[in-house]
Enzyme design. Structure first.
Site, PDB file in Angstrom:
ATOM      1  N   TRP A   1     -15.331   1.403  15.303  1.00 45.11           N
ATOM      2  CA  TRP A   1     -15.094   2.701  15.608  1.00 45.11           C
ATOM      3  C   TRP A   1     -16.065   3.379  16.148  1.00 45.11           C
ATOM      4  CZ3 TRP A   1     -10.689   1.502  16.999  1.00 45.11           C
ATOM      5  CH2 TRP A   1      -9.773   0.879  16.176  1.00 45.11           C
TER       6      TRP A   1
ATOM      7  N   ASP B   1      -4.946   4.970   1.253  1.00 40.07           N
ATOM      8  CA  ASP B   1      -5.224   3.495   1.347  1.00 40.07           C
ATOM      9  C   ASP B   1      -5.013   3.153  -0.088  1.00 40.07           C
ATOM     10  OD1 ASP B   1      -6.244   0.725   1.727  1.00 40.07           O
ATOM     11  OD2 ASP B   1      -7.219   1.517   3.524  1.00 40.07           O
TER      12      ASP B   1
ATOM     13  N   HIS C   1      -0.720  -5.874  13.015  1.00 36.57           N
ATOM     14  CA  HIS C   1      -1.210  -6.963  13.354  1.00 36.57           C
ATOM     15  C   HIS C   1      -1.329  -8.027  12.126  1.00 36.57           C
ATOM     16  CE1 HIS C   1      -5.820  -6.778  13.584  1.00 36.57           C
ATOM     17  NE2 HIS C   1      -5.291  -6.404  12.441  1.00 36.57           N
ATOM     18  N   ASP C   2      -1.416  -7.417  10.988  1.00 38.87           N
ATOM     19  CA  ASP C   2      -1.659  -8.020   9.747  1.00 38.87           C
ATOM     20  C   ASP C   2      -0.396  -8.633   9.203  1.00 38.87           C
ATOM     21  OD1 ASP C   2      -4.273  -7.352   9.704  1.00 38.87           O
ATOM     22  OD2 ASP C   2      -4.240  -5.744   8.061  1.00 38.87           O
TER      23      ASP C   2
ATOM     24  N   GLY D   1      -2.456   4.864  -2.592  1.00 35.22           N
ATOM     25  CA  GLY D   1      -1.192   4.611  -2.632  1.00 35.22           C
ATOM     26  C   GLY D   1      -0.849   3.113  -1.826  1.00 35.22           C
ATOM     27  N   ASP D   2       0.331   2.674  -2.153  1.00 33.59           N
ATOM     28  CA  ASP D   2       0.761   1.397  -1.276  1.00 33.59           C
ATOM     29  C   ASP D   2       1.875   1.910  -0.391  1.00 33.59           C
ATOM     30  OD1 ASP D   2       2.449  -0.942  -0.680  1.00 33.59           O
ATOM     31  OD2 ASP D   2       1.079  -1.950  -2.320  1.00 33.59           O
ATOM     32  N   PHE D   3       1.412   1.722   0.938  1.00 34.99           N
ATOM     33  CA  PHE D   3       2.380   2.129   1.955  1.00 34.99           C
ATOM     34  C   PHE D   3       3.683   1.373   1.944  1.00 34.99           C
ATOM     35  CE2 PHE D   3      -0.941   0.388   4.990  1.00 34.99           C
ATOM     36  CZ  PHE D   3      -0.436  -0.997   4.977  1.00 34.99           C
TER      37      PHE D   3
HETATM   38  C1  LIG Z   1      -7.513  -4.362   8.795  1.00 34.08           C
HETATM   39  S1  LIG Z   1      -7.773  -2.941   7.902  1.00 34.08           S
HETATM   40  C2  LIG Z   1      -7.687  -1.673   8.892  1.00 34.08           C
HETATM   41  C3  LIG Z   1      -8.578  -0.535   8.411  1.00 34.08           C
HETATM   42  C4  LIG Z   1      -8.511   0.588   9.408  1.00 34.08           C
HETATM   43  N1  LIG Z   1      -7.259   0.979   9.896  1.00 34.08           N
HETATM   44  C5  LIG Z   1      -9.495   0.175  10.917  1.00 34.08           C
HETATM   45  O1  LIG Z   1      -8.941  -0.054  11.448  1.00 34.08           O
HETATM   46  O2  LIG Z   1     -10.782   0.186  10.616  1.00 34.08           O
HETATM   47  C6  LIG Z   1      -6.434  -2.818   6.797  1.00 34.08           C
HETATM   48  C7  LIG Z   1      -6.273  -1.728   5.849  1.00 34.08           C
HETATM   49  O3  LIG Z   1      -5.167  -1.408   5.326  1.00 34.08           O
HETATM   50  C8  LIG Z   1      -5.003  -1.327   4.014  1.00 34.08           C
HETATM   51  N2  LIG Z   1      -3.878  -1.813   3.250  1.00 34.08           N
HETATM   52  C9  LIG Z   1      -3.443  -3.181   3.141  1.00 34.08           C
HETATM   53  N3  LIG Z   1      -2.339  -3.061   2.730  1.00 34.08           N
HETATM   54  C10 LIG Z   1      -2.011  -1.888   2.454  1.00 34.08           C
HETATM   55  C11 LIG Z   1      -0.772  -1.262   1.445  1.00 34.08           C
HETATM   56  N4  LIG Z   1      -0.066  -1.799   1.189  1.00 34.08           N
HETATM   57  N5  LIG Z   1      -1.154   0.212   1.408  1.00 34.08           N
HETATM   58  C12 LIG Z   1      -1.866   0.965   1.828  1.00 34.08           C
HETATM   59  N6  LIG Z   1      -2.983   0.488   2.581  1.00 34.08           N
HETATM   60  C13 LIG Z   1      -3.097  -0.975   2.655  1.00 34.08           C
HETATM   61  C14 LIG Z   1      -6.454  -2.172   3.416  1.00 34.08           C
HETATM   62  O4  LIG Z   1      -6.937  -1.656   2.443  1.00 34.08           O
HETATM   63  C15 LIG Z   1      -7.574  -1.930   4.737  1.00 34.08           C
HETATM   64  O5  LIG Z   1      -8.044  -0.712   4.574  1.00 34.08           O
END
Ligand SMILES: C[S@@+](CC[C@H](N)C(=O)[O-])C[C@H]1O[C@@H](n2cnc3c(N)ncnc32)[C@H](O)[C@@H]1O
Length: 346
Positions: A165, A211, A256-257, A236-238
């Site tokens: 970023w 997050d 993309h994950d 939280g967990d989205f």
């Molecule tokens: C690939 S990183 C991207 C981080 C940020 N958005 C960036 O682009 O720099 C994925 C992020 O999603 C968060 N994450 C993964 N699963 C999640 C969930 N179920 N709820 C909330 N956050 C989650 C991870 O902790 C991590 O910070």
């Protein structure tokens, strides 16, 4: 094939078969602090002086520096028959740790996680996923989860993510005018690096990073000292927890994950939680519609195969995910590295 074409083909082969070595040379010079030393010194140094200051072997250092010149990471000038080394602009801008646009932490992550992870590529392409072992010996479904299990590993990942970023944050946040979205959530926003870019462009908005608990706890600790901006954090967990109402949700490098089904599940949840007229901003590398390039997106799609259960997609594939979740109006723009897709709720 003519002799010239032949030579060109073999040169291409040579460069590509040694690509891994070139990366490792750059990672090693970063890790040893070569670029930091040369930035701080402000004047070119001999190989002997660099070895002495870094505590490295004179013979190994000389070869590393010479290879870095070949990679255009360093420049070398001769003075009184001695070679003096200095950083190139690229090294000063992106490789020295103290540079504002440094990619040091991302390179460290590539060296320590991605590079070893690629040893599984043949098996992954042949058979599918892991399981992979964490440092504590536990089995994980993805190589990424296995490499981010401890506090230290999580910090390494977060620092690596933030680096992008400093280069692209302003560009992706200004691709669309977001000033009319007053309440913004950056879902999976990590330490808040992109949120900082967002708030500096849209100072009248409020932004919350949402997050997982372990990520938010760490981010709060770090942001106490550094963050004087109006960014709040919510854990939280989205997928499992309710997502608070907002005008705009940012999903940067999140979709993309995940496989399509999970993406639609998340987007549907956001469509329901979103205020009327609000939207979801997705930031991802985009494949061309004909899937011929860009090369960077193909590289990252393979990385997603190794590291996660997701993949890179075309703009149409993202639009199909939005549409399945109920969004009617979807536009996209291409940035220099990332695509920016805005889906609006009617
Ligand atoms: C690939 S990183 C991207 C981080 C940020 N958005 C960036 O682009 O720099 C994925 C992020 O999603 C968060 N994450 C993964 N699963 C999640 C969930 N179920 N709820 C909330 N956050 C989650 C991870 O902790 C991590 O910070």
């Amino acid at each position: 094939m003519s002799v010239t074409e032949d030579t060109e083909t073999i040169r291409t082969l040579f460069r590509q078969q040694h690509g891994f070595l070139m990366s490792k040379i750059m990672f090693t010079a970063c890790e040893l602090g070569v670029f930091d030393l040369l930035l701080e010194s402000g004047e070119p140094l001999s190989s002997g002086a660099i070895a002495e200051r870094l505590g490295t072997s004179p013979s190994g250092t000389e070869r590393l520096l010479e290879a870095c010149v070949g990679l255009k990471l360093l420049r070398m000038e001769r003075k009184d028959s001695e070679g003096l080394y200095g950083n190139t602009n690229l090294a000063n801008l992106c490789l020295a740790k103290s540079s504002p646009k440094s990619q040091y932490h991302y390179l460290k992550f590539q060296s320590e996680v991605i590079y070893p992870g690629l040893q599984f590529l043949t098996d992954i392409v042949r058979e599918g996923k892991g399981p992979f072992k964490t440092t504590h010996g536990m089995l994980q479904k993805s190589f990424f989860e296995a490499s981010c299990s401890s506090e230290e590993e999580l910090q390494r990942f977060s620092d690596a993510m933030d680096d992008a970023w400093s280069l692209y944050g302003r560009e992706v946040m200004s691709a669309f005018n977001l000033s009319h979205f007053s309440l913004i959530y950056d879902l999976g926003g990590g330490s808040g690096a992109l949120a900082k870019e967002c708030i500096s462009l849209y100072p009248n908005s409020t932004i919350t990073v949402f997050d997982l608990r372990k990520v938010v706890e760490r981010a709060k600790k770090h942001s106490m000292s550094s963050n004087k901006m109006r960014i709040t954090f919510k854990e939280g967990d989205f997928f499992k927890d309710p997502v608070p109402e907002a005008d705009l949700y940012i999903l940067a490098r999140i979709l993309h994950d995940w496989e399509d089904e999970k993406c639609v599940q998340l987007l549907t949840k956001l469509h329901q939680a979103c205020r009327p007229g609000g939207g979801v901003l997705v930031i991802e590398m985009l494949l061309n519609e004909d899937r011929c390039g860009p090369f960077e997106a193909h590289l990252h799609s393979l990385l997603m195969l190794v590291l996660t259960e997701g993949k890179e997609r075309t703009p149409s594939e993202y639009k199909a995910l939005y549409t399945a979740a109920g969004f009617k109006e979807v536009q996209h723009k291409k940035g220099s590295r990332y695509g920016i897709i805005l889906g609006r709720k009617q």
